[in-house]
Scaffold this motif. Structure first.
Motif, PDB file in Angstrom:
ATOM      1  N   THR A  31       0.796  -1.224   0.000  1.00  0.00           N
ATOM      2  CA  THR A  31       0.000   0.000   0.000  1.00  0.00           C
ATOM      3  C   THR A  31       0.828   1.274   0.000  1.00  0.00           C
ATOM      4  O   THR A  31       0.289   2.349   0.083  1.00  0.00           O
ATOM      5  CB  THR A  31      -0.919  -0.001   1.223  1.00  0.00           C
ATOM      6  N   ASN A  32       2.133   1.173  -0.096  1.00  0.00           N
ATOM      7  CA  ASN A  32       2.965   2.358  -0.082  1.00  0.00           C
ATOM      8  C   ASN A  32       4.208   2.087  -0.907  1.00  0.00           C
ATOM      9  O   ASN A  32       4.564   0.951  -1.154  1.00  0.00           O
ATOM     10  CB  ASN A  32       3.368   2.710   1.355  1.00  0.00           C
ATOM     11  N   THR A  33       4.883   3.120  -1.340  1.00  0.00           N
ATOM     12  CA  THR A  33       6.116   2.935  -2.095  1.00  0.00           C
ATOM     13  C   THR A  33       7.338   3.131  -1.230  1.00  0.00           C
ATOM     14  O   THR A  33       8.412   2.670  -1.561  1.00  0.00           O
ATOM     15  CB  THR A  33       6.171   3.925  -3.286  1.00  0.00           C
ATOM     16  N   SER A  34       7.192   3.835  -0.111  1.00  0.00           N
ATOM     17  CA  SER A  34       8.289   4.034   0.823  1.00  0.00           C
ATOM     18  C   SER A  34       7.717   4.399   2.177  1.00  0.00           C
ATOM     19  O   SER A  34       6.750   5.136   2.272  1.00  0.00           O
ATOM     20  CB  SER A  34       9.215   5.156   0.326  1.00  0.00           C
ATOM     21  N   GLU A 103       6.934  -7.009  -5.282  1.00  0.00           N
ATOM     22  CA  GLU A 103       6.548  -5.636  -4.935  1.00  0.00           C
ATOM     23  C   GLU A 103       6.830  -5.348  -3.460  1.00  0.00           C
ATOM     24  O   GLU A 103       7.293  -4.259  -3.102  1.00  0.00           O
ATOM     25  CB  GLU A 103       5.070  -5.420  -5.243  1.00  0.00           C
ATOM     26  N   LEU A 104       6.557  -6.333  -2.613  1.00  0.00           N
ATOM     27  CA  LEU A 104       6.804  -6.156  -1.191  1.00  0.00           C
ATOM     28  C   LEU A 104       8.297  -6.022  -0.913  1.00  0.00           C
ATOM     29  O   LEU A 104       8.730  -5.155  -0.142  1.00  0.00           O
ATOM     30  CB  LEU A 104       6.234  -7.334  -0.404  1.00  0.00           C
ATOM     31  N   ALA A 105       9.109  -6.858  -1.549  1.00  0.00           N
ATOM     32  CA  ALA A 105      10.565  -6.771  -1.378  1.00  0.00           C
ATOM     33  C   ALA A 105      11.074  -5.418  -1.866  1.00  0.00           C
ATOM     34  O   ALA A 105      11.964  -4.810  -1.247  1.00  0.00           O
ATOM     35  CB  ALA A 105      11.249  -7.899  -2.142  1.00  0.00           C
ATOM     36  N   LYS A 177      23.729  -7.703  11.109  1.00  0.00           N
ATOM     37  CA  LYS A 177      23.429  -8.521   9.934  1.00  0.00           C
ATOM     38  C   LYS A 177      22.053  -9.133  10.119  1.00  0.00           C
ATOM     39  O   LYS A 177      21.721  -9.629  11.208  1.00  0.00           O
ATOM     40  CB  LYS A 177      24.478  -9.613   9.741  1.00  0.00           C
ATOM     41  N   MET A 178      21.266  -9.103   9.056  1.00  0.00           N
ATOM     42  CA  MET A 178      19.874  -9.542   9.161  1.00  0.00           C
ATOM     43  C   MET A 178      19.486 -10.407   7.970  1.00  0.00           C
ATOM     44  O   MET A 178      20.011 -10.238   6.866  1.00  0.00           O
ATOM     45  CB  MET A 178      18.939  -8.332   9.225  1.00  0.00           C
ATOM     46  N   ILE A 179      18.564 -11.327   8.230  1.00  0.00           N
ATOM     47  CA  ILE A 179      17.948 -12.138   7.175  1.00  0.00           C
ATOM     48  C   ILE A 179      16.454 -11.892   7.218  1.00  0.00           C
ATOM     49  O   ILE A 179      15.814 -12.048   8.262  1.00  0.00           O
ATOM     50  CB  ILE A 179      18.227 -13.638   7.359  1.00  0.00           C
ATOM     51  N   MET A 180      15.878 -11.485   6.100  1.00  0.00           N
ATOM     52  CA  MET A 180      14.435 -11.356   5.984  1.00  0.00           C
ATOM     53  C   MET A 180      13.945 -12.510   5.116  1.00  0.00           C
ATOM     54  O   MET A 180      14.207 -12.557   3.915  1.00  0.00           O
ATOM     55  CB  MET A 180      14.053 -10.007   5.374  1.00  0.00           C
ATOM     56  N   LEU A 181      13.259 -13.447   5.729  1.00  0.00           N
ATOM     57  CA  LEU A 181      12.782 -14.655   5.051  1.00  0.00           C
ATOM     58  C   LEU A 181      11.353 -14.403   4.580  1.00  0.00           C
ATOM     59  O   LEU A 181      10.413 -14.430   5.373  1.00  0.00           O
ATOM     60  CB  LEU A 181      12.840 -15.839   6.010  1.00  0.00           C
ATOM     61  N   ILE A 182      11.187 -14.140   3.281  1.00  0.00           N
ATOM     62  CA  ILE A 182       9.879 -13.839   2.709  1.00  0.00           C
ATOM     63  C   ILE A 182       9.322 -15.127   2.113  1.00  0.00           C
ATOM     64  O   ILE A 182       9.838 -15.635   1.116  1.00  0.00           O
ATOM     65  CB  ILE A 182       9.979 -12.739   1.642  1.00  0.00           C
ATOM     66  N   THR A 183       8.259 -15.669   2.715  1.00  0.00           N
ATOM     67  CA  THR A 183       7.806 -17.009   2.359  1.00  0.00           C
ATOM     68  C   THR A 183       6.317 -17.184   2.592  1.00  0.00           C
ATOM     69  O   THR A 183       5.708 -16.457   3.391  1.00  0.00           O
ATOM     70  CB  THR A 183       8.588 -18.058   3.187  1.00  0.00           C
ATOM     71  N   ASP A 184       5.727 -18.164   1.908  1.00  0.00           N
ATOM     72  CA  ASP A 184       4.341 -18.537   2.194  1.00  0.00           C
ATOM     73  C   ASP A 184       4.274 -19.586   3.295  1.00  0.00           C
ATOM     74  O   ASP A 184       3.195 -20.031   3.667  1.00  0.00           O
ATOM     75  CB  ASP A 184       3.625 -19.013   0.930  1.00  0.00           C
TER      76      ASP A 184
END
Length: 266
Positions: A31-34, A103-105, A177-184
């Motif tokens: 819902t937003n670009t930034s 888009e979310l990433a 250091k970070m990991i963003m795990l984008i998953t279903d």
């Protein structure tokens, strides 16, 4: 079924040949670009690996198909009932759900990239296995990489995704250091005790100081991923899972802001 996020105003450039049949798979849109963090504390330099799921469960319409290479499989005489490829979605993205993931990433990287601190991003794609698509890079290079991601299909190897992200972060001099795990949330590889393998990989990364943020995105309807939350909670550094499966616009925006603040302010 209409779009979950319909436009409130008509298009300035309407299609010359509009479809008369609504899509059976709505397009999800951030819902937003930034976004901007609300915390006032000074931010420290960071490196973030985005582990992006592109498994079959994102696009297979609850059929169990792995959607390798994203074929268009016709389920009936109605092309709208096809899977894995959605009508009207770009060739690279395959289906509306994976288009949403990209888009979310993009929104996340855009928001973090606006911050006046030293930062770098890597991108790992995963399904049956994982690979580094882009090593530690600038915001602009990372956004370009995300745009060019091509859906693969396959199973879900979260353990390999976490381990591959760890490798991509190893060259960073930034302490955070970070990991963003984008998953279903589906977990199918390795076949034996897959959840145990995922938890083991997450524990190893967290013991090295890496922060893990699981981000839950919609599986292909009518599938659900409520059962994935306990596992993702266990591998999360904070125990929190950032849920982007709600079709309510205000809830989606709230999740975006909460995720950004958690990444930067915790």
């Amino acid at each position: 079924m209409p779009s979950k996020h319909p436009s409130t105003s008509p298009s300035k450039n309407p299609s010359a040949n509009p479809s008369t049949v609504p899509t059976s798979k709505p397009t999800f849109s951030p819902t937003n670009t930034s976004l901007k963090p609300t915390c006032s504390a000074d931010q420290e330099p960071f490196s973030l690996c985005l582990a992006i799921n592109m498994s079959g469960s994102l696009c297979n319409s609850y059929t169990g198909d792995l959607c390798i290479g994203c074929p268009q499989i016709i389920a009936s005489s109605d092309v709208q009932e096809s899977f894995c490829r959605d009508v009207g979605v770009s060739w690279r993205s395959c289906c509306s759900n994976f288009a949403y993931v990209k888009e979310l990433a993009t929104l996340i990287v855009n928001s973090l990239g606006d911050l006046p601190v030293d930062k770098s991003f890597s991108v790992v794609q995963f399904a049956s296995d994982a690979r580094v698509v882009s090593g530690l890079s600038s915001t602009a290079q990372t956004l370009s990489t995300i745009r060019q991601l091509t859906y693969s299909g396959g199973l879900d190897n979260h353990a390999d995704a976490i381990q591959t992200c760890e490798q991509s972060l190893s060259s960073s001099f930034n302490e955070k250091k970070m990991i963003m795990l984008i998953t279903d949330g589906e977990t199918g590889v390795p076949a034996s005790v897959p959840e145990g393998a995922t938890e083991s990989a997450a524990t190893s990364a967290k013991n090295k100081g890496t922060i893990i943020f699981p981000v839950l995105v919609p599986p292909d309807a009518p599938d659900t991923n409520e059962g994935s939350i306990p596992l993702l909670s266990r591998i999360s550094s904070s125990g929190k899972v950032f849920d982007f499966t709600d079709d309510d616009v205000s809830s989606d925006l709230q999740s975006q802001e909460e995720l950004l603040n958690h990444v930067l302010c915790s």
